[in-house]
Design a protein around this motif. Structure first.
Motif, PDB file in Angstrom:
ATOM      1  N   ASP A 222      35.209  45.027  44.042  1.00  0.00           N
ATOM      2  CA  ASP A 222      34.429  43.897  43.359  1.00  0.00           C
ATOM      3  C   ASP A 222      33.948  44.001  42.105  1.00  0.00           C
ATOM      4  O   ASP A 222      33.879  44.784  41.506  1.00  0.00           O
ATOM      5  N   LYS A 223      34.555  42.656  41.209  1.00  0.00           N
ATOM      6  CA  LYS A 223      34.186  42.748  39.905  1.00  0.00           C
ATOM      7  C   LYS A 223      33.269  41.506  39.677  1.00  0.00           C
ATOM      8  O   LYS A 223      33.414  40.806  38.361  1.00  0.00           O
ATOM      9  N   GLY A 224      32.370  41.271  40.578  1.00  0.00           N
ATOM     10  CA  GLY A 224      31.333  40.109  40.360  1.00  0.00           C
ATOM     11  C   GLY A 224      32.086  38.848  39.942  1.00  0.00           C
ATOM     12  O   GLY A 224      33.111  38.433  40.767  1.00  0.00           O
ATOM     13  N   PRO A 225      31.711  37.918  39.226  1.00  0.00           N
ATOM     14  CA  PRO A 225      32.304  36.582  38.814  1.00  0.00           C
ATOM     15  C   PRO A 225      33.860  36.663  38.329  1.00  0.00           C
ATOM     16  O   PRO A 225      34.576  35.974  38.429  1.00  0.00           O
ATOM     17  N   ARG A 226      34.091  38.004  37.773  1.00  0.00           N
ATOM     18  CA  ARG A 226      35.464  38.141  37.593  1.00  0.00           C
ATOM     19  C   ARG A 226      36.543  38.315  38.675  1.00  0.00           C
ATOM     20  O   ARG A 226      37.886  38.305  38.391  1.00  0.00           O
ATOM     21  N   TYR A 227      36.078  38.638  39.764  1.00  0.00           N
ATOM     22  CA  TYR A 227      36.649  38.720  40.956  1.00  0.00           C
ATOM     23  C   TYR A 227      37.584  37.388  41.417  1.00  0.00           C
ATOM     24  O   TYR A 227      38.739  37.662  41.882  1.00  0.00           O
ATOM     25  N   ASP A 228      37.220  36.302  40.744  1.00  0.00           N
ATOM     26  CA  ASP A 228      37.888  35.005  40.993  1.00  0.00           C
ATOM     27  C   ASP A 228      39.001  35.236  40.266  1.00  0.00           C
ATOM     28  O   ASP A 228      40.021  34.534  40.777  1.00  0.00           O
ATOM     29  N   ASN A 229      39.342  35.845  39.248  1.00  0.00           N
ATOM     30  CA  ASN A 229      40.602  36.101  38.595  1.00  0.00           C
ATOM     31  C   ASN A 229      41.787  36.963  39.253  1.00  0.00           C
ATOM     32  O   ASN A 229      42.792  36.845  38.924  1.00  0.00           O
ATOM     33  N   ARG A 230      41.294  37.750  40.422  1.00  0.00           N
ATOM     34  CA  ARG A 230      42.101  38.755  40.874  1.00  0.00           C
ATOM     35  C   ARG A 230      41.673  39.078  42.077  1.00  0.00           C
ATOM     36  O   ARG A 230      41.278  40.464  42.403  1.00  0.00           O
ATOM     37  N   PRO A 231      41.478  38.401  43.380  1.00  0.00           N
ATOM     38  CA  PRO A 231      41.105  38.763  44.439  1.00  0.00           C
ATOM     39  C   PRO A 231      42.104  39.832  45.055  1.00  0.00           C
ATOM     40  O   PRO A 231      43.364  39.912  44.887  1.00  0.00           O
ATOM     41  N   PHE A 232      41.719  40.699  45.779  1.00  0.00           N
ATOM     42  CA  PHE A 232      42.427  41.866  46.183  1.00  0.00           C
ATOM     43  C   PHE A 232      43.133  41.649  47.559  1.00  0.00           C
ATOM     44  O   PHE A 232      42.301  40.894  48.539  1.00  0.00           O
ATOM     45  N   SER A 233      44.406  41.489  47.807  1.00  0.00           N
ATOM     46  CA  SER A 233      44.932  41.041  48.851  1.00  0.00           C
ATOM     47  C   SER A 233      45.136  41.574  50.267  1.00  0.00           C
ATOM     48  O   SER A 233      45.309  42.905  50.224  1.00  0.00           O
ATOM     49  N   SER A 234      44.735  40.976  51.159  1.00  0.00           N
ATOM     50  CA  SER A 234      44.805  41.516  52.504  1.00  0.00           C
ATOM     51  C   SER A 234      45.948  40.691  53.210  1.00  0.00           C
ATOM     52  O   SER A 234      46.187  40.634  54.279  1.00  0.00           O
ATOM     53  N   GLY A 235      46.725  39.421  52.587  1.00  0.00           N
ATOM     54  CA  GLY A 235      47.436  38.601  52.994  1.00  0.00           C
ATOM     55  C   GLY A 235      48.759  38.933  52.629  1.00  0.00           C
ATOM     56  O   GLY A 235      49.261  39.938  52.154  1.00  0.00           O
ATOM     57  N   PRO A 236      49.700  37.979  53.191  1.00  0.00           N
ATOM     58  CA  PRO A 236      51.312  38.009  52.614  1.00  0.00           C
ATOM     59  C   PRO A 236      51.678  38.291  51.360  1.00  0.00           C
ATOM     60  O   PRO A 236      52.673  38.567  50.881  1.00  0.00           O
ATOM     61  N   TYR A 237      50.784  37.730  50.402  1.00  0.00           N
ATOM     62  CA  TYR A 237      51.205  37.792  48.891  1.00  0.00           C
ATOM     63  C   TYR A 237      49.878  38.479  48.071  1.00  0.00           C
ATOM     64  O   TYR A 237      48.709  38.530  48.718  1.00  0.00           O
ATOM     65  N   LYS A 238      50.361  38.785  46.962  1.00  0.00           N
ATOM     66  CA  LYS A 238      49.588  39.186  46.053  1.00  0.00           C
ATOM     67  C   LYS A 238      49.509  38.743  44.555  1.00  0.00           C
ATOM     68  O   LYS A 238      50.689  38.172  44.429  1.00  0.00           O
ATOM     69  N   ILE A 239      48.630  38.560  43.621  1.00  0.00           N
ATOM     70  CA  ILE A 239      48.738  38.219  42.407  1.00  0.00           C
ATOM     71  C   ILE A 239      49.341  39.088  41.612  1.00  0.00           C
ATOM     72  O   ILE A 239      49.027  40.178  41.278  1.00  0.00           O
ATOM     73  N   ASP A 240      50.502  38.546  41.088  1.00  0.00           N
ATOM     74  CA  ASP A 240      51.268  39.105  39.966  1.00  0.00           C
ATOM     75  C   ASP A 240      50.641  38.789  38.356  1.00  0.00           C
ATOM     76  O   ASP A 240      50.574  39.933  37.786  1.00  0.00           O
ATOM     77  N   SER A 241      50.117  37.708  38.347  1.00  0.00           N
ATOM     78  CA  SER A 241      49.716  37.274  36.940  1.00  0.00           C
ATOM     79  C   SER A 241      48.990  35.835  37.229  1.00  0.00           C
ATOM     80  O   SER A 241      49.351  35.142  38.135  1.00  0.00           O
ATOM     81  N   TYR A 242      48.089  36.043  36.286  1.00  0.00           N
ATOM     82  CA  TYR A 242      47.102  34.505  36.401  1.00  0.00           C
ATOM     83  C   TYR A 242      46.519  34.243  35.098  1.00  0.00           C
ATOM     84  O   TYR A 242      45.723  35.109  34.494  1.00  0.00           O
ATOM     85  N   ASP A 243      47.166  33.437  34.453  1.00  0.00           N
ATOM     86  CA  ASP A 243      46.638  32.547  33.153  1.00  0.00           C
ATOM     87  C   ASP A 243      45.885  31.448  33.549  1.00  0.00           C
ATOM     88  O   ASP A 243      46.506  30.568  33.897  1.00  0.00           O
ATOM     89  N   ARG A 244      44.712  31.639  33.457  1.00  0.00           N
ATOM     90  CA  ARG A 244      43.617  30.595  33.781  1.00  0.00           C
ATOM     91  C   ARG A 244      44.086  29.367  33.204  1.00  0.00           C
ATOM     92  O   ARG A 244      44.134  29.163  32.232  1.00  0.00           O
ATOM     93  N   GLY A 245      44.077  28.322  34.014  1.00  0.00           N
ATOM     94  CA  GLY A 245      44.509  26.794  33.369  1.00  0.00           C
ATOM     95  C   GLY A 245      45.812  26.743  33.453  1.00  0.00           C
ATOM     96  O   GLY A 245      46.123  25.475  32.758  1.00  0.00           O
TER      97      GLY A 245
END
Length: 582
Positions: A222-245
């Motif tokens: 948990d990173k508070g509001p910054r968790y929005d940028n990188r939720p920890f995956s329990s599903g079939p995919y995970k975030i490789d990169s996220y450049d907001r917007g």
């Protein structure tokens, strides 16, 4: 729940009190021009486009906006719930991956079943499946689900579903787990058991656990509001990169075990969401379906202006999905602020509004139905009542009469906030209200910031154009969330954007919620809808379809009725993965 930004949910359900598609049954209908409530898509209701997907390749999503929230504690916008819960994180219970009416069926997800009630439906127990892992190989535990439920109370994480706040016992004054405080009403006797103690009987609780609030978040991640940028995956995919917007890239989570998951098919190897594109360019690219766009889907619905490029062309309509959203568009007025604290002024707006003009601005009857009640049609057994009998084009003279009775015979000026994608609808509202002497200034907001803007109750405009979608088949998920004044928040307010605080209405809501007969409660919600409509905190305007033109290489695609007609990301894939790019 909240509608999509730019405007939003819901489900066509077969149950007697079904949450539904403005009267659509969910079965196939013949294609056509979309008039008289027919689906304009060639395939019709509940159909799959593109045949069976093949494993592999890159699915591209073309979007004009960033996500509002991917943090499961904050994710309560329909398209984003679909994306988050089908790709990144799992919930206790979810919807079946199927087109049409079968897609409304609840199925276990993290849980082994749909939960067991005791203590007169005040206690609910769920047992978690074994072998479910996060992206780092660590096990998903009941404590992680409890922790995310607790996070949803945090003041710095606004915007999420508030079923926990409404129904869990002993939550008064609770502000989340940041100071090491935890809820006694959520117990985890062991790693695979979670028990919820409620403040009242709630037979519909398993339906509520579809919400992302009931997804797991390990405390260490948990990173508070910054968790929005990188939720920890329990599903079939995970975030490789996220450049907001700009761009989000998902890759396979190799720790996801399909043996524990009957819902998600995970056909593509990768998903790439390209953001910040112009909506008209997205429409044109999807219609043309050239190069990489053949393996693409749009994030937002086809613009009304683009309908003429699609409906006359059978080869394009073959790639068109157009399920009903089952969400009611509304003009909500700030009932706590003059002049909208006067019911006659609010009723004047009801009469002045030209719903036909707004319907035309939304693409006409092919993609819209006018709304005469707050709740969607299927919560009325298939057809909304018309209790006020206001003409679809409005009644300007009646509106002027009401304004005169309110002491506003010279009219007044006000402002309305809309998502940028709703500007055309807002202009139709502006023009119709002007005929009665109400001068409206339009303020547009970027879709990703829309709900935060209108959720700031001290600084928002007097009117907003938004809507609501039932979370599951019950009036209890519509009227209380839109008109119960006890859950209004200063920041992050959701649903009740009219800030309606009516003692008699709230008392009746409590009485209906206590009813044990579902049919009796359903009829009571229907009557209450009309009672609230007479008090005019909001004006129901439209129920829209969600038209999506897909690329020619897309397969396994359908509009999921429980996600407001958005593509079911659990099953979509590609005909020929080798033709995809990225």
């Amino acid at each position: 729940m909240n509608k999509r930004t730019c405007t939003a949910l819901a489900a066509v359900l077969a149950a007697p009190l079904a949450l539904g598609a403005a009267g659509c049954s969910g079965g196939k209908q013949a294609g056509g021009d979309g008039r008289n409530g027919k689906n304009p898509a060639v395939a019709g209701e509940g159909s799959v486009i593109g045949g069976t997907p093949q494993k592999g390749g890159t699915l591209t999503v073309l979007s004009n906006q960033d996500f509002t929230h991917l943090d499961p504690a904050r994710n309560w916008v329909m398209s984003e719930m679909d994306f988050g819960t089908r790709l990144l994180y799992r919930t206790l219970v979810t919807y079946k991956s199927a087109p049409g009416t079968p897609g409304n069926q609840l199925v276990p997800d993290l849980a082994t079943d749909l939960g067991t009630s005791s203590n007169g439906a005040r206690t609910w127990t769920f047992h978690l499946k074994k072998g479910v892992q996060y992206e780092d190989g660590s096990p998903v535990t009941a404590r992680d689900v409890k922790y995310n439920v607790e996070r949803s109370f945090s003041p710095d994480l606004p915007g999420g579903a508030d079923y926990a706040a409404r129904y869990l016992s002993g939550v008064e004054g609770y502000r989340g787990p940041a100071q090491g405080k935890h809820l006694d009403s959520v117990r985890t006797p062991d790693d695979h058991t979670i028990v919820f103690e409620l403040n009242k009987p709630f037979a519909e609780f398993p339906s509520a656990t579809v919400m992302p609030t009931f997804a797991p978040v390990p405390q260490g991640q948990d990173k508070g509001p910054r968790y929005d940028n990188r939720p920890f995956s329990s599903g079939p995919y995970k975030i490789d990169s996220y450049d907001r917007g700009k761009k989000l890239v998902l890759v396979r989570n190799d720790k996801w075990d399909p043996k524990t998951d009957e819902v998600r098919k995970a056909h593509p190897d990768k998903l790439v969401v390209l953001m910040g594109l112009k909506a008209n360019q997205i429409d044109d690219r999807m219609i043309a379906s050239q190069g990489a766009d053949a393996s693409a889907v749009p994030w937002y619905a086809l613009r009304p202006e683009s309908a003429a490029k699609v409906l006359p062309r059978a080869e394009v309509r073959k790639r068109l999905l157009a399920e009903s959203q089952n969400c009611t568009d509304m003009v909500q007025m700030h009932t706590g602020r003059a002049p909208f604290d006067n019911v006659k002024v609010r009723r004047a707006v009801q009469y002045a509004l030209d719903r036909d003009a707004v319907l035309t601005a939304s693409g006409g009857p092919a993609f819209n139905d006018p709304s005469t009640a707050y709740m969607p049609a299927a919560l009325f057994g298939g057809r909304q009542p018309d209790t006020l009998k206001i003409p679809a084009t409005g009644d300007v003279e009646k509106a002027k009469q009401l304004l005169k009775e309110a002491g506003k015979q010279d009219g007044f000026s006000t402002k309305i906030t809309v998502s940028s994608g709703d500007k055309g609808r807002a202009e139709a509202i502006q023009q119709s209200l002007a005929k009665a002497g109400i001068k409206v200034t339009i303020e547009t907001v970027d879709p990703s910031a829309f709900y935060a803007t209108i959720g700031d109750t001290k600084n928002r405009t007097d009117m907003v154009y938004t809507g609501w979608c039932p979370d599951y088949p019950s009036g209890s998920t519509f009227l209380p969330f839109v008109f119960d004044g006890r859950f209004i928040k200063e920041k992050g307010n959701s649903g009740n954007h009219s800030l309606f605080r009516d003692t008699a209405t709230m008392k009746r809501m409590d009485e209906i919620a206590a009813m044990t007969d579902a049919k009796q409660a359903g009829r009571a919600w229907q009557r209450l809808d009309g009672d609230i409509l007479a008090k005019a905190p909001a004006v129901p305007v439209l129920i829209r379809r969600w038209p999506l033109v897909l690329g020619t290489n897309i397969a396994g695609a359908y509009g999921h009725t429980s996600f407001g007609g958005q593509i079911d990301y659990a099953t979509v894939g590609l005909k020929d993965p080798a033709k995809s790019q990225g």
